[in-house]
Design an enzyme around this catalytic site. Sequence first.
Site, PDB file in Angstrom:
ATOM      1  N   SER A  69     -55.700  34.417  11.249  1.00  0.00           N
ATOM      2  CA  SER A  69     -54.438  34.137  10.350  1.00  0.00           C
ATOM      3  C   SER A  69     -53.737  32.733  10.946  1.00  0.00           C
ATOM      4  CB  SER A  69     -53.523  35.213  10.187  1.00  0.00           C
ATOM      5  OG  SER A  69     -54.373  36.392   9.394  1.00  0.00           O
ATOM      6  N   TYR A  93     -64.121  44.930   6.656  1.00  0.00           N
ATOM      7  CA  TYR A  93     -63.990  44.155   5.442  1.00  0.00           C
ATOM      8  C   TYR A  93     -64.590  44.243   4.458  1.00  0.00           C
ATOM      9  CZ  TYR A  93     -61.735  40.648   8.922  1.00  0.00           C
ATOM     10  OH  TYR A  93     -61.052  40.343   9.945  1.00  0.00           O
TER      11      TYR A  93
END
Length: 310
Positions: free
Chosen positions: A213, A64
């Site tokens: 998600s 990330y």
Amino acid sequence: MLSLLPLASTVAFALNIPTVQIAPGVHLPMAGLGTWQYNDSRAELAVSTALAIGYTHIDTANVYGNAKGIGKALAQSPRPRDSYFITSKVPGGLNASATIAAHQLTLSQLGLKYVDLLLIHFPTTMTASPVGSKAMRQEQWKGMEALHKQGLARSIGVSHFCQRHVEDVLEIATVKVAVNQVQYHVGMGPAGNQANDDRSFDEKMGILYQSFSPLCGPCGTSELINGKLVTSIGAAHNKTGAQVSLKWLVQQGIPVIPKSSVESHLKENIDLFDWELTQSEMDALSAASTPAVAGGDPGPPATSGDCTLP
């Protein structure tokens, strides 16, 4: 079993977010903050706001590229280390030494001595043409166990692994596979027949099935936030559509890590535990066949648990 105690019950900052034990003495909060696609500055803002609200779980990953921002937020927070839970991930497809090096780099950027949960991010290399094998997964797991035994990760697990990939690890594991973090959300229930992450196998093996998600950000639609199904159910509870989508997961015992840096949304995303969906509402959400599975983390355009990966 779920616990209604805060992560550290003596800490005033922590909210009463339920937890589930994933390893001896390690309790994963049922709702936390995801940080995928946030750069350092956005991640710092999100984490600082979340910690001030009382969040007890922050999820990040080596790929990330936002660990420095998260580390800055952690350093500036008055909260003690035992009042929050940190999950990180190492890229898939690494050998043992590279796995150790990747995690040590993330720890230095976070400014932490350990994370509470460390995952192998992918069962293969995270490249457009993925490379992977049983031998590679077993080699990487040995690196994960070394990190656990050194005290640099209190628990270890995997992400995007299907049953075959998990079995490769279980064949040689001497430390419990604590979690399999996969894409799962409303629209992937029985009617859609899209969820092929081997949830029943994970649960049989004592591996916690966790959703990333959960509002399907990669789907390119806001259906799980303002769609007719979730908003109509939400109206009956004075809750938002997003809260309904998240509640459908946590009511099944599946932890969630929705992403936001907006304070009002952050508050909504953990306001999930003093109300219940009815069985008919749960059934309607489970029967939904959209939104479809979408690509998630960096790497090949594969869904979580994709057993076509090598």
